[in-house]
Design an enzyme around this catalytic site. Sequence first.
Site, PDB file in Angstrom:
ATOM      1  N   GLU A 192       9.494   8.586 -11.061  1.00  0.00           N
ATOM      2  CA  GLU A 192       8.838  10.535 -12.240  1.00  0.00           C
ATOM      3  C   GLU A 192       9.185  11.683 -10.888  1.00  0.00           C
ATOM      4  O   GLU A 192       9.696  12.600 -11.433  1.00  0.00           O
ATOM      5  CB  GLU A 192       7.414   9.841 -12.201  1.00  0.00           C
ATOM      6  CG  GLU A 192       6.699  10.798 -12.361  1.00  0.00           C
ATOM      7  CD  GLU A 192       5.822  11.417 -11.727  1.00  0.00           C
ATOM      8  OE1 GLU A 192       5.773  11.062 -10.616  1.00  0.00           O
ATOM      9  OE2 GLU A 192       5.308  12.243 -11.338  1.00  0.00           O
TER      10      GLU A 192
ATOM     11  N   THR B  79      12.713   2.174 -11.178  1.00  0.00           N
ATOM     12  CA  THR B  79      11.458   2.199 -10.960  1.00  0.00           C
ATOM     13  C   THR B  79      10.634   1.033 -11.178  1.00  0.00           C
ATOM     14  O   THR B  79      10.462   1.015 -12.268  1.00  0.00           O
ATOM     15  CB  THR B  79      10.189   3.890 -10.588  1.00  0.00           C
ATOM     16  OG1 THR B  79       8.965   3.588 -10.266  1.00  0.00           O
ATOM     17  CG2 THR B  79       9.632   3.637 -12.620  1.00  0.00           C
TER      18      THR B  79
ATOM     19  N   ASP C  36       7.996   0.341 -10.838  1.00  0.00           N
ATOM     20  CA  ASP C  36       5.981   1.160 -11.716  1.00  0.00           C
ATOM     21  C   ASP C  36       6.077   0.945 -12.955  1.00  0.00           C
ATOM     22  O   ASP C  36       5.259   1.188 -13.414  1.00  0.00           O
ATOM     23  CB  ASP C  36       5.878   2.378 -10.755  1.00  0.00           C
ATOM     24  CG  ASP C  36       5.790   2.606  -9.322  1.00  0.00           C
ATOM     25  OD1 ASP C  36       5.813   1.166  -9.311  1.00  0.00           O
ATOM     26  OD2 ASP C  36       5.741   3.704  -8.718  1.00  0.00           O
TER      27      ASP C  36
ATOM     28  N   ARG D 224     -10.940 -21.763  -3.070  1.00  0.00           N
ATOM     29  CA  ARG D 224     -10.755 -19.798  -2.740  1.00  0.00           C
ATOM     30  C   ARG D 224     -11.388 -18.587  -3.734  1.00  0.00           C
ATOM     31  O   ARG D 224     -10.031 -19.113  -4.962  1.00  0.00           O
ATOM     32  CB  ARG D 224      -9.927 -19.848  -1.465  1.00  0.00           C
ATOM     33  CG  ARG D 224     -10.220 -20.626  -0.139  1.00  0.00           C
ATOM     34  CD  ARG D 224      -9.513 -20.111   0.713  1.00  0.00           C
ATOM     35  NE  ARG D 224      -9.906 -20.344   2.175  1.00  0.00           N
ATOM     36  CZ  ARG D 224      -8.339 -20.674   2.674  1.00  0.00           C
ATOM     37  NH1 ARG D 224      -7.417 -20.772   2.901  1.00  0.00           N
ATOM     38  NH2 ARG D 224      -9.192 -21.061   3.812  1.00  0.00           N
TER      39      ARG D 224
ATOM     40  N   GLY E 250       2.841  -0.472  -7.729  1.00  0.00           N
ATOM     41  CA  GLY E 250       2.549   0.100  -9.203  1.00  0.00           C
ATOM     42  C   GLY E 250       2.391   1.561  -8.836  1.00  0.00           C
ATOM     43  O   GLY E 250       1.658   2.628 -10.163  1.00  0.00           O
ATOM     44  N   ARG E 251       1.560   2.303  -7.918  1.00  0.00           N
ATOM     45  CA  ARG E 251       1.664   3.845  -7.673  1.00  0.00           C
ATOM     46  C   ARG E 251       0.291   3.339  -8.515  1.00  0.00           C
ATOM     47  O   ARG E 251      -1.060   3.590  -8.485  1.00  0.00           O
ATOM     48  CB  ARG E 251       2.840   4.857  -8.211  1.00  0.00           C
ATOM     49  CG  ARG E 251       3.199   4.968  -6.795  1.00  0.00           C
ATOM     50  CD  ARG E 251       3.957   5.629  -6.351  1.00  0.00           C
ATOM     51  NE  ARG E 251       3.891   7.215  -6.463  1.00  0.00           N
ATOM     52  CZ  ARG E 251       4.209   8.344  -7.639  1.00  0.00           C
ATOM     53  NH1 ARG E 251       4.736   8.147  -8.802  1.00  0.00           N
ATOM     54  NH2 ARG E 251       3.960   9.609  -6.871  1.00  0.00           N
TER      55      ARG E 251
ATOM     56  N   VAL F 218       8.331  -6.555  -1.044  1.00  0.00           N
ATOM     57  CA  VAL F 218       9.051  -7.690  -1.457  1.00  0.00           C
ATOM     58  C   VAL F 218       8.971  -7.362  -2.770  1.00  0.00           C
ATOM     59  O   VAL F 218      10.155  -7.561  -3.407  1.00  0.00           O
ATOM     60  CB  VAL F 218       8.063  -8.960  -1.107  1.00  0.00           C
ATOM     61  CG1 VAL F 218       7.961  -9.464   0.314  1.00  0.00           C
ATOM     62  CG2 VAL F 218       6.600  -9.356  -1.422  1.00  0.00           C
TER      63      VAL F 218
HETATM   64  O1  F6P Z   1       7.800   4.007  -7.003  1.00  0.00           O
HETATM   65  C1  F6P Z   1       7.673   2.855  -6.224  1.00  0.00           C
HETATM   66  C2  F6P Z   1       7.176   2.586  -5.325  1.00  0.00           C
HETATM   67  O2  F6P Z   1       6.975   0.868  -4.541  1.00  0.00           O
HETATM   68  C3  F6P Z   1       5.467   2.505  -5.414  1.00  0.00           C
HETATM   69  O3  F6P Z   1       5.179   1.695  -6.452  1.00  0.00           O
HETATM   70  C4  F6P Z   1       4.612   2.542  -4.395  1.00  0.00           C
HETATM   71  O4  F6P Z   1       3.205   2.836  -4.078  1.00  0.00           O
HETATM   72  C5  F6P Z   1       5.490   3.546  -3.238  1.00  0.00           C
HETATM   73  O5  F6P Z   1       6.862   3.193  -4.330  1.00  0.00           O
HETATM   74  C6  F6P Z   1       5.695   3.334  -1.879  1.00  0.00           C
HETATM   75  O6  F6P Z   1       6.814   3.849  -1.304  1.00  0.00           O
HETATM   76  P1  F6P Z   1       7.435   4.421  -0.060  1.00  0.00           P
HETATM   77  O7  F6P Z   1       8.276   3.435  -0.422  1.00  0.00           O
HETATM   78  O8  F6P Z   1       6.918   5.578  -0.038  1.00  0.00           O
HETATM   79  O9  F6P Z   1       6.409   3.866   0.755  1.00  0.00           O
END
Ligand code: F6P
Length: 345
Positions: free
Chosen positions: A104, A127, A129, A164, A172-173, A276
Site C-alpha cells: 500500500e 503484501t 496483509d 491451556r 496484517g498491519r 515466519v
Molecule cells: O506489510 C507487511 C508486514 O509484514 C505487516 O504485516 C507488518 O506489520 C509489517 O510488514 C512489518 O514491517 P517491518 O518489516 O518494517 O517490520
Amino acid sequence: MRKRLGILTAGGDCPGLNAVIRAVVRRALEDDAEVIGVKNGWRGLAEGDVEPLTRASVTGILPRGGTILGTSRLNPLDSPQTLDRVKRNWSKFGLEALIVVGGEGSLAAAYDIWRDHNFPIVGIPKTIDNDIRGTDFTFGFDTAVGVVTDAVDRLHSTAESHHRVMVVEVMGRHTGWIAAYGGIAGGADVVLVPERPFRLSRVCELLKHRENQGRAFSIIVVAEDAKPHPDEDFLTGDVREQIYRHDRLGGIGTVLGGEIEACTGIETRVTKLGYVQRGGTPSAFDRVLATRLGVKAFEMAQAGEFGCMAALQGNKIVSFPLKEAVSELKRLDDEIYKVAEVFFG
Ligand code: F6P
C-alpha cells in the site's frame, strides 16, 4: 532498438516476489525487450544500483522466498535531492517504463510519482496483509495464511494436552485478513481483528463457556492491530504506545494473554508468529497469481497503460487505477468475519 523497462520490489518482502520478477523477464524475452532489475526498491534508482535481468538471472527463482532484487522502504518523494538522483539515473539507464511491485505505501508513492512527475509506472500489488483495494487477493497472503494455519494446528495439540488457552498473534498491519482466514482455516475459538474492537469480558465469557462444556483448551487468534473496545480498555498509555507504534506493531497478544489468565484463571500462553509469516517458499496459489500479475504488468507497460496496477478480480487479471487502489485500505470483509464468528466459543 530494444525496449527497456525497469522493475523494482519495494516495502516489506513477501513470498511470490521472485515469481513476479521471473514472469516479467520471461514475458519480456518473448517480445525481445530488456529488463533492468533495480536493487533495493527506489534506493537502487537513487544510487544507480541496477543489473540487467537475463533468462539466466531468473532461472530457479520461482520457488524462492524473498526477492533477488532486495527491497527497502525508501520513498523518493521524501527529499528533492533523492528525486533528482532518481530522475538522473532514470535517463542514464534509458528506462521507458518501470514496474513497481509494492504494498500500500509503495504503490501510493508510485502513484504520486506517476501523477506529479510523469514517470511511466505500472504497479503490481504484493503484501501478506491483503489490504490493497481493487484486487481480490495480493500474492503473499495465501502463503502467510498457510503458515498461520499450520501454527494453529500445532498449537491445538499442545493446548489440548495442557488444558491451556493459546493466544496466537499474527501480522496484517491495520486489517484482519490474515487473522480471519488463518483463524477460520485453523479452527480458532476466537478471532480478534482491528476492524472490530473487542471486549475482554466477552472473550473471557466464551472461554469460560468452553471450559464449562468440557472443552478445557482454546485458541485465540489476535491480529497485531486489534484493539480493546474503549468501554473496556485495559491498556495503559505507555503499553498502548509500545504496541501500536506507527512503524511497527506488536505485543497485543502478550498483554491480552495476561488479562485472560487473570480473568478466567485458565493457564494461558502466547505465541507471536512474526516474520515466519513472510518468509519461505510461496504457495502454489501465490506462485500462479504472481506469475499472472507479472505477465499482465509487462503487457500493460508495453501498451502504455501507466498509473495503473495489474489486479485479480474474480478469476481475471485486469488493469486497475492506482488512484483508486491507494485511496483507502481494503478492510476485512464483514462476511468473512461473520463466518469466523460462527465458530466462536
Ligand atoms: O506489510 C507487511 C508486514 O509484514 C505487516 O504485516 C507488518 O506489520 C509489517 O510488514 C512489518 O514491517 P517491518 O518489516 O518494517 O517490520
